[in-house]
Design an enzyme around this catalytic site. Structure first.
Site: not given
Ligand code: 5GP
Length: 300
Positions: A157, A209-210, A213, A241, A262-263, A269, A275
Site C-alpha cells: 500500500g 506507512e500508508d 488503523d 484513522k 474504508f478508503v 487497495d 491502487r
Molecule cells: P491496522 O493493523 O492498523 O489495523 O491496519 C493497518 C493496515 O490495514 C494498513 O497497512 C492497510 O494495509 C490496511 N488498512 C487499514 N485501513 C484501511 C483502509 O481504510 N483501506 C485500505 N485499503 N486498507 C486499510
C-alpha cells in the site's frame, strides 16, 4: 511470544472472529474476565457490565456490539456509568459499523458481499496529497539533517506515498521495503514475507506507512524493527484513522487524520484493486446491489 490457548464459548460469531484477528497479530486477550458492578440496591448488586475482551498488553477492555446503531443506547448508558465509577478504565466500544469496517480490510463483511463496491466520494484529492507530502518532506529533511535516515516501507500500500515522499526529502537517505502476511490468508499469525535487505543497526529508521488503523500491524512491525537496534525509530504515516486505534504508538509525522471509513486509491487497495486511483476515495458497498440481492434471497 507465547499465546494463551483459548477456547471460550463465545456469545456471538463476531467475537470469535475478533479473537482470531487478535491472535493473528499476537495481541493477548481474555474473554469476559471481569464483571464491573454498575448499579446497587443497598448492598445488593443489581446491574453489572462485563466487557467482552480484555487486552492485557494494552490494558484495554473492548466491548463489541453488533446490535444496530439505534439499539445501543442502553449499552452506551451502561458504559457511561462504568466510566463514571471507574474513571481510570480504558475501554473501547466497537459498534457493528466499526466491526464491518475492520472486516472490510481483510476482504470480509458487507463490502465483500457486495458485487459492485462503488467509490462514494473523493476524500483527499491529488493536489491535497501533493501539498501535504511536500510539507512532510520539508519537516523530515529538517529533522534528519546529518542523520542519513533509512526509510522503511511496508509493501504494497505504501509504494505511491513512499515514491512521492522520498522525492521531497532533500537530505541523503536510503530506502528499503518489507512485506508481511495479512489476516485472512492461510497463516495463523502475522509473519514477514519479505525481509529488509539493509542492516538497521545504529541507523536512524523512519518507518513509512500508508495508513494506521487499529495499530496492530504497526505494533508488530515496530517490535520487529526495535529488535534490530536502530539509533532511532519513528513513524510517518500518510493516513491516521485515530478513532479506531487500539494500540498506543506515537506517530511522529501524519499526513491526514481521517474518519473511520474504508478508503482506497493512491496505492491502497481493496482485494488488490483501486491502487491506481490518483486520489484517496471512500469505498462503499453498492446499496442498490445489496438491496437487490436481499430481495432475491427473500422466500418465494
Ligand atoms: P491496522 O493493523 O492498523 O489495523 O491496519 C493497518 C493496515 O490495514 C494498513 O497497512 C492497510 O494495509 C490496511 N488498512 C487499514 N485501513 C484501511 C483502509 O481504510 N483501506 C485500505 N485499503 N486498507 C486499510
Amino acid at each position: 511470544m507465547a499465546l494463551k490457548i483459548h477456547n471460550p464459548e463465545f456469545a456471538h460469531p463476531s467475537e470469535a472472529e475478533f479473537a482470531h484477528i487478535l491472535d493473528f497479530y499476537g495481541v493477548e486477550w481474555d474473554y469476559e474476565p471481569t464483571s464491573f458492578p454498575t448499579q446497587w440496591d443497598g448492598d445488593r448488586v443489581t446491574e453489572m457490565f462485563t466487557p467482552d475482551f480484555y487486552l492485557p498488553q494494552l490494558d484495554l477492555y473492548i466491548e463489541l456490539t453488533t446490535l444496530k446503531q439505534s439499539l445501543v443506547t442502553r449499552k452506551n448508558r451502561k458504559l457511561r456509568r462504568l466510566r463514571e465509577l471507574n474513571p481510570d478504565i480504558n475501554i473501547r466500544l466497537l459498534y457493528r459499523r466499526d466491526f464491518h469496517r475492520l472486516l472490510a480490510k481483510y476482504g470480509f463483511g458487507p463490502l465483500a458481499n457486495s458485487e459492485t463496491p462503488v467509490i462514494d466520494r473523493v476524500l483527499i484529492g491529488t493536489s491535497q496529497i501533493a501539498i501535504r507530502t511536500a510539507e512532510l518532506g520539508r519537516e523530515i529533511s529538517k529533522d534528519y539533517r546529518h542523520k542519513k535516515p533509512v526509510l522503511v516501507g511496508v509493501l504494497r500500500g505504501v509504494f505511491c506515498f513512499m515514491a512521492d515522499l522520498m522525492r521531497q526529502i532533500t537530505v541523503p537517505m536510503s530506502v528499503d521495503f518489507m512485506s508481511i502476511s495479512h489476516y485472512g490468508n492461510e497463516d495463523s499469525a502475522v509473519k514477514i514475507t519479505k525481509d529488509l535487505d539493509m542492516e538497521l543497526e545504529s541507523r536512524h529508521v523512519l518507518m513509512v506507512e500508508d495508513i494506521v488503523d487499529t495499530g496492530m500491524t504497526l505494533n508488530y512491525l515496530l517490535d520487529y524493527l526495535r529488535a534490530k537496534n536502530p539509533a532511532s525509530l519513528e513513524v510517518c504515516t500518510l493516513l491516521d484513522k485515530r478513532a479506531r486505534r487500539l494500540t498506543d504508538n506515537t506517530l511522529k509525522y501524519v499526513g491526514f487524520e481521517i474518519a473511520d471509513e474504508f478508503v482506497v486509491g493512491y496505492g491502497l487497495d481493496y482485494m488488490e484493486e483501486y491502487r491506481n486511483l490518483p486520489f484517496i476515495g471512500i469505498l462503499k458497498p453498492d446499496e442498490g446491489d445489496a438491496a437487490n440481492r436481499a430481495q432475491n434471497k427473500s422466500p418465494k
